[in-house]
Write a protein that holds these residues in place. Structure first.
Motif, PDB file in Angstrom:
ATOM      1  N   GLY A 145       3.268   0.162   4.157  1.00  0.00           N
ATOM      2  CA  GLY A 145       1.942   0.399   3.602  1.00  0.00           C
ATOM      3  C   GLY A 145       1.613  -0.685   2.602  1.00  0.00           C
ATOM      4  O   GLY A 145       2.463  -1.064   1.794  1.00  0.00           O
TER       5      GLY A 145
ATOM      6  N   GLN B  23      -4.560   6.589   4.528  1.00  0.00           N
ATOM      7  CA  GLN B  23      -3.718   7.598   5.170  1.00  0.00           C
ATOM      8  C   GLN B  23      -2.425   7.818   4.401  1.00  0.00           C
ATOM      9  O   GLN B  23      -1.959   8.950   4.250  1.00  0.00           O
ATOM     10  CB  GLN B  23      -3.403   7.165   6.607  1.00  0.00           C
ATOM     11  CG  GLN B  23      -2.460   8.094   7.355  1.00  0.00           C
ATOM     12  CD  GLN B  23      -2.110   7.561   8.734  1.00  0.00           C
ATOM     13  OE1 GLN B  23      -2.696   6.578   9.181  1.00  0.00           O
ATOM     14  NE2 GLN B  23      -1.158   8.188   9.394  1.00  0.00           N
TER      15      GLN B  23
ATOM     16  N   ASP C 104      -2.349   2.702   7.331  1.00  0.00           N
ATOM     17  CA  ASP C 104      -3.546   2.505   6.522  1.00  0.00           C
ATOM     18  C   ASP C 104      -3.348   3.102   5.130  1.00  0.00           C
ATOM     19  O   ASP C 104      -2.793   4.194   4.984  1.00  0.00           O
ATOM     20  CB  ASP C 104      -4.742   3.175   7.202  1.00  0.00           C
ATOM     21  CG  ASP C 104      -6.029   2.954   6.436  1.00  0.00           C
ATOM     22  OD1 ASP C 104      -6.452   3.891   5.735  1.00  0.00           O
ATOM     23  OD2 ASP C 104      -6.591   1.848   6.522  1.00  0.00           O
ATOM     24  N   THR C 105      -3.809   2.384   4.108  1.00  0.00           N
ATOM     25  CA  THR C 105      -3.614   2.828   2.728  1.00  0.00           C
ATOM     26  C   THR C 105      -4.220   4.208   2.481  1.00  0.00           C
ATOM     27  O   THR C 105      -3.633   5.052   1.807  1.00  0.00           O
ATOM     28  CB  THR C 105      -4.220   1.818   1.746  1.00  0.00           C
ATOM     29  OG1 THR C 105      -3.581   0.550   1.923  1.00  0.00           O
ATOM     30  CG2 THR C 105      -4.027   2.269   0.315  1.00  0.00           C
TER      31      THR C 105
END
Length: 236
Positions: A183, A36, A33-34
């Motif tokens: 990502g 994260q 997830d971006t």
């Protein structure tokens, strides 16, 4: 009327291209997830035991020519991957191991200047760990990773986005603890300050997506006047 048909054609083209395939996790790839962010690679991820150290742009090397002090020196590889040696001039060093470069220098010296040259090359410092930048950038290729390199700086190294780049579809591929990760980033959002510009590390692969909408828009705009002209003639 011509404006109406041009607008309609463009709208139809964009709606036809509205469904984009997004990168998803697989058995071989973990999509992060971006918010994260991608984990930082370990030292083992940045090197490979079965891969010899290769010389690259901006590396510093030591060249020792046995019994010829005037040819023994410390050199920095230039941005194009070459070094300049006395007598023999420019030598391509990029992509060679230290031993291979030593052999190339020996061959050049032996041909004209030294009967039996003995050359030893050592890599003293290396900044040639690289990031691969691919996809819709002006100059795709391998670029040296220096301190503080980020995604935006990496794209700038490749001369920026190309005409059909999709700025909200930029993928960073990275290996962390032997696991392949990805990502997905929106560069326009980063530039607006929505989130931090992610760091880039050696061996990362940056892929800038292609925008079918941009391609279709260009094509439609170029042909729309031709398509609209007969319709305008009919209603006059």
């Amino acid at each position: 009327m011509q404006k109406f048909w041009t607008t309609t054609l463009v709208a139809l083209a964009l709606s036809a291209c509205a469904s984009d395939e997004h990168i998803v996790s697989t058995a071989q790839l973990t999509v992060v997830d971006t918010a994260q962010g991608l984990p930082v690679p370990t030292r083992q991820d940045l090197t490979a035991a079965d891969r010899p150290s290769l010389i690259g742009p901006l590396d510093t090397i030591q060249v020792d020519v046995f019994n010829i002090p005037d040819l023994t020196r410390e050199l920095q590889v230039d941005a194009s991957g070459r070094i300049a040696m006395p007598l023999i001039g420019a030598v391509d060093a990029r992509g060679k191991t230290a031993a291979e470069l030593g052999q190339a220098i020996e061959a050049a010296l032996r041909g004209r200047y030294v009967r039996k040259p003995e050359v030893t090359v050592n890599i003293k410092s290396s900044v040639s760990q690289v990031v691969t930048i691919d996809g819709q950038v002006v100059e795709p290729g391998l670029y040296p990773v220096t301190n503080q390199m980020t995604l935006i700086r990496a794209i700038a190294s490749a001369k920026g986005f190309s005409e059909f780049a999709k700025q909200d579809d930029v993928v960073i591929l990275r290996t962390v603890n032997g696991r392949r990760m990805a990502g997905l980033y929106n560069v326009a959002a980063i530039q607006r300050g929505a989130y931090e510009d992610p760091a880039i590390y050696a061996n990362d692969v940056v892929v800038v997506g292609d925008s079918p909408q941009r391609r279709m828009f260009r094509d439609i705009v170029s042909v729309a006047p031709l398509l609209a002209a007969p319709l305008v003639a009919l209603v006059q």
